[in-house]
Design an enzyme around this catalytic site. Structure first.
Site, mmCIF file in Angstrom:
data_model
loop_
_atom_site.group_PDB
_atom_site.id
_atom_site.type_symbol
_atom_site.label_atom_id
_atom_site.label_comp_id
_atom_site.label_asym_id
_atom_site.label_seq_id
_atom_site.Cartn_x
_atom_site.Cartn_y
_atom_site.Cartn_z
ATOM 1 N N GLY A 196 29.560 -14.196 -18.157
ATOM 2 C CA GLY A 196 29.840 -13.395 -19.347
ATOM 3 C C GLY A 196 31.311 -13.343 -19.710
ATOM 4 N N CYS A 197 32.143 -13.970 -18.904
ATOM 5 C CA CYS A 197 33.579 -14.009 -19.186
ATOM 6 C C CYS A 197 33.922 -15.351 -19.825
ATOM 7 C CB CYS A 197 34.385 -13.846 -17.900
ATOM 8 S SG CYS A 197 34.173 -12.249 -17.107
ATOM 9 N N GLN A 198 34.776 -15.303 -20.832
ATOM 10 C CA GLN A 198 35.211 -16.531 -21.502
ATOM 11 C C GLN A 198 36.029 -17.399 -20.540
ATOM 12 O OE1 GLN A 198 37.816 -15.817 -24.802
ATOM 13 N NE2 GLN A 198 37.701 -17.919 -25.528
#
Length: 143
Positions: free
Chosen positions: A54-56
């Protein structure tokens, strides 16, 4: 290592520190500088199991129980995200699982972080926070 006695006190201290800055450029720089102070994160910990989804940018988080408290280590390949990790560590690291679960992350709204981060950075911050709460829930249940 945390210096404030409780997670709530850590949030209050953080809010007071951010009041020193007149604008968001200075606040971003302070967050980035906090990230530069993170402890070293061993390369062997950078595994798929420890990667936060969920982290870029790439974020890895490792945790372990040390007596009554949970200790977290985390790192990112992005400077601003490492700073956000440092903010989370300041509040939630080396605290009992129950205290982590019972500490609402009101600093996000109080600081205006949700409004001043890009949607992808905000999503990543919430993913990291979610992982911290997930670990605390699991550890509290097994205690």
């Amino acid at each position: 290592m945390t210096t404030e006695a409780t997670a709530e006190q850590a949030q209050q201290a953080l809010l007071e520190e951010f009041e020193m800055f007149d604008n968001w450029m200075d606040r971003y720089q302070y967050i980035i500088d906090m990230g530069k102070q993170l402890p070293a994160f061993p390369e062997e910990w950078k595994t798929p199991e420890r990667k936060i989804q969920g982290c870029q940018s790439n974020v890895w988080m490792h945790h372990r129980r040390e007596g009554e408290v949970l200790h977290f280590d985390a790192i990112s390949d992005a400077a601003i995200v490492s700073g956000l990790i440092a903010v989370l560590m300041r509040i939630y690291n080396d605290r009992p699982a129950a205290e982590i679960r019972d500490t609402s992350p009101h600093f996000l709204e109080d600081l205006g972080l949700d409004k001043h981060l890009s949607p992808t950075r905000s999503n990543g911050l919430h993913a990291m926070l979610g992982k911290i709460y997930e670990v605390a829930d699991s550890e509290a249940a097994s205690a």
